[in-house]
Design an enzyme around this catalytic site. Structure first.
Site, PDB file in Angstrom:
ATOM      1  N   TRP A 178       0.838  -1.211   0.000  1.00 36.16           N
ATOM      2  CA  TRP A 178       0.000   0.000   0.000  1.00 36.16           C
ATOM      3  C   TRP A 178       0.870   1.257   0.000  1.00 36.16           C
ATOM      4  O   TRP A 178       2.020   1.227   0.434  1.00 36.16           O
ATOM      5  CB  TRP A 178      -0.922   0.007   1.219  1.00 36.16           C
ATOM      6  N   GLU A 223       7.167   8.553  13.889  1.00 34.79           N
ATOM      7  CA  GLU A 223       7.368   7.926  12.583  1.00 34.79           C
ATOM      8  C   GLU A 223       8.186   8.822  11.653  1.00 34.79           C
ATOM      9  O   GLU A 223       8.989   8.342  10.850  1.00 34.79           O
ATOM     10  CB  GLU A 223       6.013   7.610  11.932  1.00 34.79           C
ATOM     11  N   GLU A 274       8.878   1.743   6.248  1.00 31.21           N
ATOM     12  CA  GLU A 274       8.544   2.604   7.378  1.00 31.21           C
ATOM     13  C   GLU A 274       8.242   4.034   6.935  1.00 31.21           C
ATOM     14  O   GLU A 274       7.414   4.726   7.539  1.00 31.21           O
ATOM     15  CB  GLU A 274       9.702   2.617   8.384  1.00 31.21           C
ATOM     16  N   HIS A 282       4.648   5.368   6.651  1.00 32.19           N
ATOM     17  CA  HIS A 282       3.824   5.612   7.843  1.00 32.19           C
ATOM     18  C   HIS A 282       3.763   7.100   8.186  1.00 32.19           C
ATOM     19  O   HIS A 282       2.681   7.659   8.403  1.00 32.19           O
ATOM     20  CB  HIS A 282       4.379   4.832   9.044  1.00 32.19           C
ATOM     21  N   GLU A 330       9.114  -2.506  17.698  1.00 34.99           N
ATOM     22  CA  GLU A 330       8.158  -2.750  16.619  1.00 34.99           C
ATOM     23  C   GLU A 330       6.845  -3.305  17.180  1.00 34.99           C
ATOM     24  O   GLU A 330       5.757  -2.957  16.691  1.00 34.99           O
ATOM     25  CB  GLU A 330       8.742  -3.734  15.592  1.00 34.99           C
ATOM     26  N   THR A 376       4.964  -0.348  18.803  1.00 31.46           N
ATOM     27  CA  THR A 376       4.299   0.521  17.825  1.00 31.46           C
ATOM     28  C   THR A 376       3.084  -0.177  17.216  1.00 31.46           C
ATOM     29  O   THR A 376       2.085   0.480  16.893  1.00 31.46           O
ATOM     30  CB  THR A 376       5.258   0.980  16.714  1.00 31.46           C
ATOM     31  N   ASP A 420       2.048  -3.495   9.316  1.00 27.29           N
ATOM     32  CA  ASP A 420       3.461  -3.371   8.938  1.00 27.29           C
ATOM     33  C   ASP A 420       4.363  -3.567  10.152  1.00 27.29           C
ATOM     34  O   ASP A 420       5.383  -4.272  10.094  1.00 27.29           O
ATOM     35  CB  ASP A 420       3.741  -1.991   8.339  1.00 27.29           C
ATOM     36  N   GLU A 421       3.992  -2.908  11.249  1.00 23.97           N
ATOM     37  CA  GLU A 421       4.831  -2.977  12.454  1.00 23.97           C
ATOM     38  C   GLU A 421       4.912  -4.405  12.984  1.00 23.97           C
ATOM     39  O   GLU A 421       5.970  -4.849  13.451  1.00 23.97           O
ATOM     40  CB  GLU A 421       4.273  -2.044  13.538  1.00 23.97           C
ATOM     41  N   HIS A 447       7.358  -6.351  10.882  1.00 24.44           N
ATOM     42  CA  HIS A 447       8.729  -5.961  11.228  1.00 24.44           C
ATOM     43  C   HIS A 447       9.145  -6.543  12.575  1.00 24.44           C
ATOM     44  O   HIS A 447      10.295  -6.951  12.752  1.00 24.44           O
ATOM     45  CB  HIS A 447       8.847  -4.435  11.240  1.00 24.44           C
TER      46      HIS A 447
END
Length: 334
Positions: A33, A77, A115, A118, A168, A171, A200-201, A204
């Site tokens: 995305w 971020e 990252e 974000h 990670e 977050t 995403d976090e 990671h």
């Protein structure tokens, strides 16, 4: 052999797996995305202004502490240049090896690329919302990047991977809770945005915790000592130097943290829960062939959550709401 040399050998051993780590835990640019997917389409004059108007109306419903947390998360971020330069300096990460980047430098660049989205999407949302004093947000962001941070890891890859595994997941918790709160206020667009960031976090987190698990397999005693040392120091948040314009380093972080705890976005209980999850993820209680010093470190780690729980049960979070320069009161919005 010196500890630094051992760590370098371990990093070189794991570097052979970096391509598989990238394939497993990161997503190609053409498939992942992008911020524009979640924001009003500025190229469409027929819908853009109506979409912005709707975004701004929904933004008025969100409470003050929520906005403080969303701004603080965005600024955190946006301080990505600090995090990339820090990771590029970790022992074993080499940007200039035989005229090309090594595998770990490739990982850091790819991770940074993911990252970076974000901060982009959250910053644009804040700008369009009308609830935020953007010049103050931008000043705070510049301060945070300029001030850097000290997370207690130095260039040690073992400690750095403990930190990133923890951070990670932290977050993820924060963005996921913000998504749930936004949904409660019928702000589906913001909720979806924060939920996908949280995803995403979590990916990671799985990556960095996998790195640590691999290190435990080849250098268990030193990895155990590194994990113990980070827990003794306590994991500081990357925005611990947060400050508003005209203030000194770190003065805004405590109030930002209080706001997050008051609305339940990220609490001291979450810190303890994350610690427990890492202990379970790495199966600390089952690791064998430890030195006497590492055995003592393991014992300390196994006892630490219950000790911290007793302290946490006595904590009191102030009810008084601190007025940040970042956030406008709803009455000031036209």
């Amino acid at each position: 052999m010196a500890l630094d040399n051992i760590r370098l050998e371990v990093m070189q051993l794991l570097e052979k797996k970096v391509d598989s780590f990238v394939e497993k835990f990161l997503i190609p640019v053409d498939k992942i995305w992008q911020p524009t997917d979640f924001l009003p389409d500025s190229q469409n004059e027929d819908t853009f202004f109506d979409e912005v108007k709707e975004l701004r109306e929904l933004a008025k419903e969100l409470p003050y502490d929520f906005w403080v947390v969303l701004v603080g998360d965005t600024i955190t971020e946006e301080a990505l240049p600090t995090y990339e330069s820090w990771l590029m300096d970790v022992q074993g990460v080499n940007q200039h090896e035989d005229g090309k980047d090594n595998g770990w430098a490739k990982w850091v660049r790819y991770w940074t690329g993911e990252e970076n989205r974000h901060g982009d999407v959250l910053n644009k949302y804040l700008y369009l919302s009308g609830r935020v004093n953007m010049i103050e947000v931008e000043r705070t962001t510049q301060h945070l990047i300029s001030d850097g941070f000290d997370i207690g890891t130095d260039r040690d890859p073992y400690k750095n991977f403990v930190y990133t595994s923890f951070q990670e997941l932290a977050t993820y918790v924060s963005h996921n809770r913000v998504a749930k709160m936004a949904k409660q206020y019928s702000n589906k667009a913001l909720s979806k945005m924060c939920k996908i960031i949280a995803g995403d976090e979590m990916r990671h987190h799985h990556a960095y915790s996998e790195f640590v698990k691999n290190i435990f397999e080849v250098d268990p005693s030193q990895m155990m000592l590194a994990f113990c040392d980070m827990m003794k120091r306590k994991i500081v948040m990357p925005a611990h130097f947060l400050r508003e314009s005209g203030e000194s380093i770190g003065t805004a972080f405590e109030e930002f943290s209080y706001a997050a705890q008051r609305i339940g976005v990220y609490t001291s209980q979450d810190y303890i829960d994350i610690m427990k999850k890492l202990i379970d993820r790495w199966e600390i209680d089952k690791i064998t062939e430890l030195t006497d010093e590492a055995e003592k470190a393991r014992d300390y780690l196994m006892r630490l959550p219950s000790r911290m729980q007793r302290i946490n049960d006595r904590l009191v979070i102030p009810d008084e709401v601190y007025k940040f320069k970042w956030v406008n009161e709803p009455s000031l919005i036209r």
